[in-house]
Design an enzyme around this catalytic site. Structure first.
Site, mmCIF file in Angstrom:
data_model
loop_
_atom_site.group_PDB
_atom_site.id
_atom_site.type_symbol
_atom_site.label_atom_id
_atom_site.label_comp_id
_atom_site.label_asym_id
_atom_site.label_seq_id
_atom_site.Cartn_x
_atom_site.Cartn_y
_atom_site.Cartn_z
ATOM 1 N N SER A 16 31.972 13.042 -53.655
ATOM 2 C CA SER A 16 33.416 12.779 -53.172
ATOM 3 C C SER A 16 33.594 11.482 -52.938
ATOM 4 C CB SER A 16 33.530 13.582 -51.613
ATOM 5 O OG SER A 16 34.643 13.229 -51.002
ATOM 6 N N HIS A 41 34.630 14.654 -57.058
ATOM 7 C CA HIS A 41 35.398 15.330 -56.042
ATOM 8 C C HIS A 41 36.299 14.469 -55.485
ATOM 9 C CE1 HIS A 41 35.972 18.648 -53.290
ATOM 10 N NE2 HIS A 41 36.051 17.783 -52.195
ATOM 11 N N ASP A 43 39.418 14.090 -52.697
ATOM 12 C CA ASP A 43 39.820 14.689 -51.479
ATOM 13 C C ASP A 43 40.976 14.211 -51.136
ATOM 14 O OD1 ASP A 43 37.779 16.480 -50.318
ATOM 15 O OD2 ASP A 43 36.579 14.687 -50.067
ATOM 16 N N MET A 45 44.405 14.246 -48.900
ATOM 17 C CA MET A 45 44.763 14.759 -47.161
ATOM 18 C C MET A 45 46.186 13.938 -47.062
ATOM 19 S SD MET A 45 41.202 13.381 -45.456
ATOM 20 C CE MET A 45 39.821 14.203 -46.274
ATOM 21 N N HIS A 74 40.544 18.643 -54.418
ATOM 22 C CA HIS A 74 40.604 19.537 -53.189
ATOM 23 C C HIS A 74 41.811 18.977 -52.427
ATOM 24 C CE1 HIS A 74 38.394 20.465 -49.199
ATOM 25 N NE2 HIS A 74 39.260 21.565 -49.410
ATOM 26 N N MET A 76 43.816 19.360 -49.536
ATOM 27 C CA MET A 76 43.841 19.532 -47.953
ATOM 28 C C MET A 76 45.291 19.228 -47.396
ATOM 29 S SD MET A 76 40.097 18.352 -47.194
ATOM 30 C CE MET A 76 40.202 17.348 -48.606
ATOM 31 N N MET A 145 34.270 25.358 -46.833
ATOM 32 C CA MET A 145 34.054 24.080 -46.079
ATOM 33 C C MET A 145 33.222 24.385 -44.878
ATOM 34 S SD MET A 145 36.985 21.599 -46.519
ATOM 35 C CE MET A 145 35.529 20.738 -45.806
ATOM 36 N N GLY A 153 31.046 12.338 -43.654
ATOM 37 C CA GLY A 153 29.909 11.856 -42.675
ATOM 38 C C GLY A 153 29.781 12.799 -41.490
ATOM 39 N N ASP A 183 31.257 22.246 -48.895
ATOM 40 C CA ASP A 183 31.738 20.851 -48.958
ATOM 41 C C ASP A 183 31.586 20.644 -47.454
ATOM 42 O OD1 ASP A 183 33.152 18.477 -48.775
ATOM 43 O OD2 ASP A 183 34.958 19.638 -49.563
ATOM 44 N N GLY A 184 31.010 19.477 -47.077
ATOM 45 C CA GLY A 184 30.769 18.963 -45.720
ATOM 46 C C GLY A 184 29.184 18.873 -45.162
ATOM 47 N N GLY A 185 28.767 17.751 -44.943
ATOM 48 C CA GLY A 185 27.321 17.629 -44.504
ATOM 49 C C GLY A 185 26.396 17.845 -45.201
#
Ligand code: DX5
Ligand code: ZN
Length: 226
Positions: A16, A41, A43, A45, A74, A76, A145, A153, A183-185
């Protein structure tokens, strides 16, 4: 309905660029290509659906000539419909939106596919798989997610991986054709559980851009043949 799919033969790593240096996004795109990751990826927003702002279709269009990667957008955003034509024109390959943000999700998904792009749906940690059940036969990708969206992060919420397992089970049972993305962590410690749950695509922001040796990180995350 999509073509039946029992998952990809390869685990796809999708770095990402949210975690990249925004003053050199072209350099980040080249680093992704050089690492052996095949997806990028992106993102998006809007400061409303999530409490942060990033970039729009022009940034994707400007990046397109710098990368051979699959552009995995993606959204959001509260109003994904208004951005779909722009990202299609910018060369996005996958466009994923949050059904939580719109009423007529089936129409939004169809409009992405009508423009010749792959259509994805994503759910935040508080949304159950059951809420997207009616969309699953039509989706090219389902993005789970594993953090609350808005920032890179953050730490994974392990319980969300149960949804990956559920989606993999439904796909096999009913012969649906979506890829499953997480997606995430995602990092070296959490990637094995995501893969075991049935994910095909692992999005990684801080783990990828924080790594000195990015090709090694792609391998550590399990990128390549299963
Ligand atoms: C979060 C974004 C993610 C994010 C992941 O809102 O959707 O794609 O970049 O970043 P890490 O891998 O650092 O959790
Ligand atoms: Zn994302």
């Amino acid at each position: 309905m999509r073509e039946p799919n029992s998952g990809t033969e390869e685990i796809i790593i999708a770095p990402s660029i949210l975690s990249a240096d925004f003053s050199d996004l072209a350099g980040a795109a080249r680093e992704i290509d050089a690492s052996g990751a095949r997806w990028l990826h992106f993102d998006v927003m809007d400061g409303r659906f999530v409490p942060n702002l990033t970039f729009g279709p022009k940034a994707a269009a400007d990046l397109r000539p710098h990368s051979k990667a699959v552009f995995d957008v993606h959204l959001m955003t509260d109003d994904p419909d208004s951005l779909i034509p722009g990202f299609t024109g910018a060369g996005a390959d996958y466009i994923t939106f949050h059904p939580e943000a719109v009423i007529h999700s089936h129409r939004t998904l169809s409009s992405i596919q009508a423009l010749g792009r792959k259509g994805g749906i994503s759910i935040v940690p508080s949304t159950p798989v059951s809420s997207i059940e009616e969309l699953l036969p039509f989706a090219d990708l389902v993005l789970v997610m594993t953090v609350n969206p808005g920032f890179g992060g953050q730490e994974i919420i392990p319980r969300c991986l149960e949804k990956v397992q559920t989606l993999a089970g439904i796909r096999t049972e009913r012969g649906y054709g979506y890829l499953i993305s997480v997606d995430g962590g995602i990092n070296e410690k959490t990637a094995p559980a995501a893969r075991e749950a049935g994910a095909d695509v692992l999005v990684a922001g801080s783990a990828f851009f924080g790594a000195e040796d990015k090709a090694a990180m792609v391998r550590k995350l399990g990128g390549g043949p299963r």
